[in-house]
Design a protein around this motif. Structure first.
Motif, PDB file in Angstrom:
ATOM      1  N   UNK A   1       0.837  -1.208   0.000  1.00  0.00           N
ATOM      2  CA  UNK A   1       0.000   0.000   0.000  1.00  0.00           C
ATOM      3  C   UNK A   1       0.867   1.252   0.000  1.00  0.00           C
ATOM      4  N   UNK A   2       1.187   1.775   1.179  1.00  0.00           N
ATOM      5  CA  UNK A   2       1.852   3.067   1.298  1.00  0.00           C
ATOM      6  C   UNK A   2       3.212   3.111   0.596  1.00  0.00           C
ATOM      7  N   UNK A   3       4.012   2.068   0.762  1.00  0.00           N
ATOM      8  CA  UNK A   3       5.332   2.059   0.122  1.00  0.00           C
ATOM      9  C   UNK A   3       5.203   2.069  -1.396  1.00  0.00           C
ATOM     10  N   UNK A   4       4.194   1.367  -1.893  1.00  0.00           N
ATOM     11  CA  UNK A   4       3.952   1.338  -3.341  1.00  0.00           C
ATOM     12  C   UNK A   4       3.476   2.693  -3.846  1.00  0.00           C
ATOM     13  N   UNK A   5       2.667   3.385  -3.036  1.00  0.00           N
ATOM     14  CA  UNK A   5       2.205   4.724  -3.431  1.00  0.00           C
ATOM     15  C   UNK A   5       3.385   5.677  -3.565  1.00  0.00           C
ATOM     16  N   UNK A   6       4.340   5.548  -2.641  1.00  0.00           N
ATOM     17  CA  UNK A   6       5.548   6.371  -2.722  1.00  0.00           C
ATOM     18  C   UNK A   6       6.342   6.043  -3.987  1.00  0.00           C
ATOM     19  N   UNK A   7       6.417   4.764  -4.321  1.00  0.00           N
ATOM     20  CA  UNK A   7       7.131   4.337  -5.523  1.00  0.00           C
ATOM     21  C   UNK A   7       6.487   4.904  -6.787  1.00  0.00           C
ATOM     22  N   UNK A   8       5.161   4.903  -6.834  1.00  0.00           N
ATOM     23  CA  UNK A   8       4.440   5.397  -8.009  1.00  0.00           C
ATOM     24  C   UNK A   8       4.278   6.919  -8.019  1.00  0.00           C
ATOM     25  N   UNK A   9       4.767   7.596  -6.966  1.00  0.00           N
ATOM     26  CA  UNK A   9       4.648   9.052  -6.864  1.00  0.00           C
ATOM     27  C   UNK A   9       3.199   9.518  -6.854  1.00  0.00           C
ATOM     28  N   UNK A  10       2.359   8.828  -6.082  1.00  0.00           N
ATOM     29  CA  UNK A  10       0.941   9.198  -6.022  1.00  0.00           C
ATOM     30  C   UNK A  10       0.510   9.524  -4.595  1.00  0.00           C
ATOM     31  N   UNK A  11       1.447   9.799  -3.714  1.00  0.00           N
ATOM     32  CA  UNK A  11       1.121   9.991  -2.300  1.00  0.00           C
ATOM     33  C   UNK A  11       0.129  11.127  -2.062  1.00  0.00           C
ATOM     34  N   UNK A  12       0.164  12.153  -2.900  1.00  0.00           N
ATOM     35  CA  UNK A  12      -0.704  13.309  -2.658  1.00  0.00           C
ATOM     36  C   UNK A  12      -2.182  12.982  -2.858  1.00  0.00           C
ATOM     37  N   UNK A  13      -2.486  11.882  -3.537  1.00  0.00           N
ATOM     38  CA  UNK A  13      -3.887  11.506  -3.762  1.00  0.00           C
ATOM     39  C   UNK A  13      -4.179  10.095  -3.260  1.00  0.00           C
ATOM     40  N   UNK A  14      -3.421   9.665  -2.264  1.00  0.00           N
ATOM     41  CA  UNK A  14      -3.554   8.295  -1.780  1.00  0.00           C
ATOM     42  C   UNK A  14      -3.526   8.282  -0.258  1.00  0.00           C
ATOM     43  N   UNK A  15      -4.443   7.541   0.346  1.00  0.00           N
ATOM     44  CA  UNK A  15      -4.422   7.358   1.787  1.00  0.00           C
ATOM     45  C   UNK A  15      -5.742   7.719   2.431  1.00  0.00           C
ATOM     46  N   UNK A  16      -5.912   7.286   3.672  1.00  0.00           N
ATOM     47  CA  UNK A  16      -7.138   7.548   4.426  1.00  0.00           C
ATOM     48  C   UNK A  16      -6.942   8.844   5.207  1.00  0.00           C
ATOM     49  N   UNK A  17      -7.185   9.970   4.551  1.00  0.00           N
ATOM     50  CA  UNK A  17      -7.004  11.287   5.159  1.00  0.00           C
ATOM     51  C   UNK A  17      -8.076  12.237   4.637  1.00  0.00           C
TER      52      UNK A  17
END
Length: 415
Positions: A349-365
């Protein structure tokens, strides 16, 4: 949408999650379990988790195992040979049919983001063109990144460099490479420098099949990491596989890790595929041939797990279940302590989002797109141990997959 009685990762309380216009508008803790209001989703104390991410797969080759021949030796190199025999059979219709089936498997198992490699060692580029078209057509249903991947070498394959540029002009999101498959070390080094040059020229991410070989002298990772560091591209660069690291001696790795940490690059390990393909030339002792996931993770270097293949010339199993890959990966990498279990889902999940450079639109926030899975468990450990089916998958506030738990009939002889 309103979700009640939900667990969130690394938190002991129950939560309510409110969704408006496809985004999380509020996330509040509950003092106790609440009755679910009409029209709401009752999570029943189970885990609401960010969607699974498949960061490394070959959709253009999926579901082709045995066509026209099986990989009998189980080696990476015979897999490439078998795929070379399958490539002349490719067509847009063929690829679309198989990709739809494969994406259906992934979505039904909670995957909402996919990074797929597309072979550019094909003058027609039909695989890449089709995957880019599908990416655009399906963008409201699933996020897809397409890697321009020179399977037969960027510089060793005839016109490989020209085909790579054409692929990037068509619209590939990521520049790929395969330095250990180039004819010489010099060509491998030159290919890494060229990959970084193209990423800068076209403003793209980088994901290299790097040192996917048991040879301890295959050391292109240091070249890739250094080029990423010198060009300040680290977070945008990924090294996939890096299985030769399993054969490096510890003295060299001690030096290498300093560079890797400083460069900020990401890593993807495909544990089920790597343990199958590597060590094929060993008798005994036989190497596992999987990169040093445990050590990378402990060093604070971003690393994630991927399935890599689903029924293709390199791996004849695979079913889209990243929880299976996670389970196997933790076993293979000897990450079986409770601390490993308690944060295990980050590897898909989170580590993969960082790899794909999608952190700004990913996560339960609050404020982020309301995309999530409801999993069979209360925390990472129980989800991993139970290996249950994903019960619900929501994308931008819309349910895209839901399954009812199967009825379990207890035999009468059990009290």
């Amino acid at each position: 949408m309103h979700i009640v009685n939900a667990r969130l990762r690394q938190r002991p309380e129950l939560y309510q999650l409110h969704v408006e216009l496809g985004r999380f508008s509020a996330i509040t803790a509950q003092d106790q379990r609440l009755p679910a209001p009409e029209g709401s989703i009752d999570a029943q104390g189970k885990l609401v988790c960010a969607p699974f991410i498949e960061p490394h797969i070959h959709l253009d080759a999926a579901l082709t195992a045995g066509e026209p021949a099986w990989n009998e030796s189980g080696t990476l190199f015979e897999g490439i040979e078998r795929w070379g025999e399958r490539k002349p059979m490719l067509s847009e219709t063929d690829i679309r049919t198989r990709v739809y089936k494969t994406l259906n498997l992934l979505v039904n198992n909670g995957v909402q983001f996919v990074r797929t490699h597309a072979d550019t060692s094909d003058p027609s580029l039909v695989g890449l063109k089709t995957l880019c078209a599908l990416r655009d057509e399906l963008k409201d249903k699933i996020d897809i990144q397409v890697v321009a991947f020179p399977q037969d070498g960027l510089l060793s394959y005839p016109n490989g460099d020209r085909l790579m540029e054409e692929a990037l002009e068509i619209g590939a999101d990521v520049v790929g490479g395969i330095p250990h498959f180039e004819y010489t070390r010099e060509l491998g080094v030159a290919s890494m420098k060229r990959v970084i040059e193209l990423a800068i020229k076209y403003d793209r991410l980088v994901d290299v099949h790097c040192d996917e070989i048991d040879d301890p002298n295959s050391r292109f990772l240091e070249v890739l990491a250094a080029e990423a560091l010198f060009n300040d591209l680290g977070p945008r660069v990924t090294a996939s596989h890096t299985v030769a690291m399993h054969s490096y001696d510890n003295a060299y790795c001690s030096k290498l890790f300093l560079l890797l940490k400083r460069s900020g690059i990401n890593f993807i390990s495909c544990p089920t595929e790597s343990i199958h393909l590597q060590g094929r030339f060993d008798t005994y002792p036989k190497r596992r041939g999987v990169t040093r996931v445990k050590e990378l993770n402990a060093a604070g270097i971003n690393v994630c797990f991927a399935e890599d293949s689903i029924f293709d010339p390199w791996y004849s199993l695979g079913n889209g279940k990243l929880l299976r890959t996670l389970d196997f990966g933790l076993h293979i990498c000897q990450m079986m302590g409770y601390k490993d279990f308690s944060k295990a889902l980050s590897l898909v999940t989170d580590n993969s989002a960082r790899t794909l450079n999608i952190e700004e639109r990913y996560g339960i926030e609050v404020g982020k797109p309301a995309s999530f899975n409801l999993l069979d468990g209360e925390d990472d450990y129980s989800v991993l141990r139970r290996q249950g089916e994903v019960q619900l998958s929501v994308r931008h506030g819309e349910i895209i997959m839901q399954r009812q738990p199967s009825n379990v009939i207890t035999p009468p002889w059990i009290g």
